[in-house]
Write a protein that holds these residues in place. Structure first.
Motif, PDB file in Angstrom:
ATOM      1  N   ASP A  89      13.373   1.306   2.585  1.00 34.00           N
ATOM      2  CA  ASP A  89      11.978   0.950   2.302  1.00 34.00           C
ATOM      3  C   ASP A  89      11.456  -0.044   3.335  1.00 34.00           C
ATOM      4  N   MET A  90      12.291  -1.020   3.659  1.00 30.59           N
ATOM      5  CA  MET A  90      11.889  -2.019   4.640  1.00 30.59           C
ATOM      6  C   MET A  90      11.671  -1.369   6.005  1.00 30.59           C
ATOM      7  N   LYS A  91      12.572  -0.491   6.395  1.00 27.78           N
ATOM      8  CA  LYS A  91      12.467   0.180   7.692  1.00 27.78           C
ATOM      9  C   LYS A  91      11.167   0.964   7.785  1.00 27.78           C
ATOM     10  N   GLN A  92      10.843   1.707   6.750  1.00 29.85           N
ATOM     11  CA  GLN A  92       9.617   2.508   6.740  1.00 29.85           C
ATOM     12  C   GLN A  92       8.389   1.609   6.851  1.00 29.85           C
ATOM     13  N   TYR A  93       8.364   0.512   6.108  1.00 27.45           N
ATOM     14  CA  TYR A  93       7.225  -0.408   6.111  1.00 27.45           C
ATOM     15  C   TYR A  93       7.081  -1.076   7.481  1.00 27.45           C
ATOM     16  N   VAL A  94       8.186  -1.580   8.028  1.00 24.91           N
ATOM     17  CA  VAL A  94       8.143  -2.255   9.327  1.00 24.91           C
ATOM     18  C   VAL A  94       7.653  -1.290  10.404  1.00 24.91           C
ATOM     19  N   GLN A  95       8.154  -0.062  10.387  1.00 29.51           N
ATOM     20  CA  GLN A  95       7.725   0.911  11.392  1.00 29.51           C
ATOM     21  C   GLN A  95       6.234   1.209  11.279  1.00 29.51           C
ATOM     22  N   SER A  96       5.724   1.314  10.063  1.00 29.71           N
ATOM     23  CA  SER A  96       4.298   1.613   9.913  1.00 29.71           C
ATOM     24  C   SER A  96       3.454   0.444  10.415  1.00 29.71           C
ATOM     25  N   VAL A  97       3.870  -0.791  10.136  1.00 31.19           N
ATOM     26  CA  VAL A  97       3.117  -1.957  10.617  1.00 31.19           C
ATOM     27  C   VAL A  97       3.198  -2.049  12.137  1.00 31.19           C
ATOM     28  N   MET A  98       4.387  -1.885  12.691  1.00 33.20           N
ATOM     29  CA  MET A  98       4.566  -1.997  14.140  1.00 33.20           C
ATOM     30  C   MET A  98       3.836  -0.879  14.893  1.00 33.20           C
ATOM     31  N   ASN A  99       3.680   0.283  14.263  1.00 40.34           N
ATOM     32  CA  ASN A  99       2.970   1.397  14.897  1.00 40.34           C
ATOM     33  C   ASN A  99       1.469   1.355  14.642  1.00 40.34           C
ATOM     34  N   GLY A 100       1.022   0.360  13.886  1.00 43.02           N
ATOM     35  CA  GLY A 100      -0.403   0.231  13.612  1.00 43.02           C
ATOM     36  C   GLY A 100      -0.916   1.210  12.581  1.00 43.02           C
ATOM     37  N   GLU A 101      -0.027   1.809  11.828  1.00 40.14           N
ATOM     38  CA  GLU A 101      -0.436   2.766  10.799  1.00 40.14           C
ATOM     39  C   GLU A 101      -0.822   2.005   9.536  1.00 40.14           C
ATOM     40  N   LEU A 102      -1.615   2.647   8.707  1.00 40.58           N
ATOM     41  CA  LEU A 102      -1.940   2.060   7.412  1.00 40.58           C
ATOM     42  C   LEU A 102      -0.721   2.153   6.509  1.00 40.58           C
ATOM     43  N   THR A 103      -0.434   1.070   5.808  1.00 36.64           N
ATOM     44  CA  THR A 103       0.665   1.093   4.854  1.00 36.64           C
ATOM     45  C   THR A 103       0.149   1.648   3.531  1.00 36.64           C
ATOM     46  N   GLN A 104       1.042   2.009   2.652  1.00 37.38           N
ATOM     47  CA  GLN A 104       0.631   2.531   1.344  1.00 37.38           C
ATOM     48  C   GLN A 104      -0.170   1.488   0.577  1.00 37.38           C
ATOM     49  N   ASP A 105       0.189   0.225   0.686  1.00 39.90           N
ATOM     50  CA  ASP A 105      -0.560  -0.847   0.020  1.00 39.90           C
ATOM     51  C   ASP A 105      -1.998  -0.913   0.537  1.00 39.90           C
ATOM     52  N   GLU A 106      -2.165  -0.762   1.854  1.00 42.52           N
ATOM     53  CA  GLU A 106      -3.515  -0.788   2.431  1.00 42.52           C
ATOM     54  C   GLU A 106      -4.324   0.427   1.991  1.00 42.52           C
ATOM     55  N   ILE A 107      -3.699   1.580   1.940  1.00 43.15           N
ATOM     56  CA  ILE A 107      -4.378   2.792   1.479  1.00 43.15           C
ATOM     57  C   ILE A 107      -4.807   2.622   0.024  1.00 43.15           C
ATOM     58  N   ASN A 108      -3.901   2.098  -0.806  1.00 41.42           N
ATOM     59  CA  ASN A 108      -4.233   1.870  -2.214  1.00 41.42           C
ATOM     60  C   ASN A 108      -5.387   0.888  -2.362  1.00 41.42           C
ATOM     61  N   ALA A 109      -5.376  -0.183  -1.565  1.00 41.11           N
ATOM     62  CA  ALA A 109      -6.455  -1.173  -1.628  1.00 41.11           C
ATOM     63  C   ALA A 109      -7.792  -0.542  -1.231  1.00 41.11           C
ATOM     64  N   MET A 110      -7.789   0.297  -0.196  1.00 45.46           N
ATOM     65  CA  MET A 110      -9.023   0.963   0.230  1.00 45.46           C
ATOM     66  C   MET A 110      -9.541   1.893  -0.866  1.00 45.46           C
ATOM     67  N   LEU A 111      -8.633   2.627  -1.496  1.00 40.80           N
ATOM     68  CA  LEU A 111      -9.041   3.528  -2.578  1.00 40.80           C
ATOM     69  C   LEU A 111      -9.606   2.754  -3.766  1.00 40.80           C
ATOM     70  N   MET A 112      -8.971   1.654  -4.120  1.00 47.15           N
ATOM     71  CA  MET A 112      -9.462   0.832  -5.225  1.00 47.15           C
ATOM     72  C   MET A 112     -10.847   0.269  -4.906  1.00 47.15           C
ATOM     73  N   LEU A 113     -11.076  -0.135  -3.667  1.00 45.58           N
ATOM     74  CA  LEU A 113     -12.384  -0.641  -3.257  1.00 45.58           C
ATOM     75  C   LEU A 113     -13.436   0.451  -3.352  1.00 45.58           C
ATOM     76  N   GLN A 114     -13.101   1.651  -2.895  1.00 46.06           N
ATOM     77  CA  GLN A 114     -14.045   2.769  -2.978  1.00 46.06           C
ATOM     78  C   GLN A 114     -14.356   3.114  -4.431  1.00 46.06           C
ATOM     79  N   ILE A 115     -13.347   3.098  -5.277  1.00 49.13           N
ATOM     80  CA  ILE A 115     -13.562   3.380  -6.702  1.00 49.13           C
ATOM     81  C   ILE A 115     -14.478   2.316  -7.301  1.00 49.13           C
ATOM     82  N   ALA A 116     -14.245   1.063  -6.969  1.00 45.83           N
ATOM     83  CA  ALA A 116     -15.067  -0.020  -7.483  1.00 45.83           C
ATOM     84  C   ALA A 116     -16.509   0.116  -7.003  1.00 45.83           C
TER      85      ALA A 116
END
Length: 125
Positions: A89-116
């Motif tokens: 899990d840590m490896k996947q998260y670190v790679q996504s941050v280092m590659n500049g990709e959106l993490t699942q937490d960021e995607i969830n936050a964006m979706l929650m904001l859009q829903i709100a």
């Protein structure tokens, strides 16, 4: 290239490392090099009955010093704000941050904001 390890559930980055026979190892101090070489020799002779001199075999191993890329302070802050239960899990998260990709937490936050926002728009009419 960057290399990291888990300590107390958080990602820690190696600053330096060594390359031995095509494999890159992270090190924290120079004494780690000897420990790594000893492991390489043990692995090499593990399945043989041959007698060997550990010091001689270690001396034969050549290594190349490496300086690893470090995350930016923003990346490091984002990575170390989260704790992990597993290395994968840590490896996947670190790679996504280092590659500049959106993490699942960021995607969830964006979706929650859009829903709100959608809900506020519907309720406001």
């Amino acid at each position: 290239m960057y290399k990291f390890y888990m300590k107390n559930g958080t990602a820690q980055f190696y600053e330096h490392g060594v390359e031995i026979d095509g494999t890159v190892y992270g090190i924290q101090k120079d004494s780690d090099i000897l420990r790594i070489k000893r492991r390489v020799v043990n692995d090499k002779f593990a399945e043989t009955d041959d007698n060997f001199d550990m010091d001689t075999e270690i001396a034969k191993i050549q290594h190349t010093s490496i300086t690893f890329k470090q995350p930016t302070s923003e990346q490091l802050s984002q990575i170390q704000s989260k704790t992990f239960d597993s290395m994968s899990d840590m490896k996947q998260y670190v790679q996504s941050v280092m590659n500049g990709e959106l993490t699942q937490d960021e995607i969830n936050a964006m979706l929650m904001l859009q829903i709100a926002e959608l809900k506020a728009g519907v309720d406001g009419e």
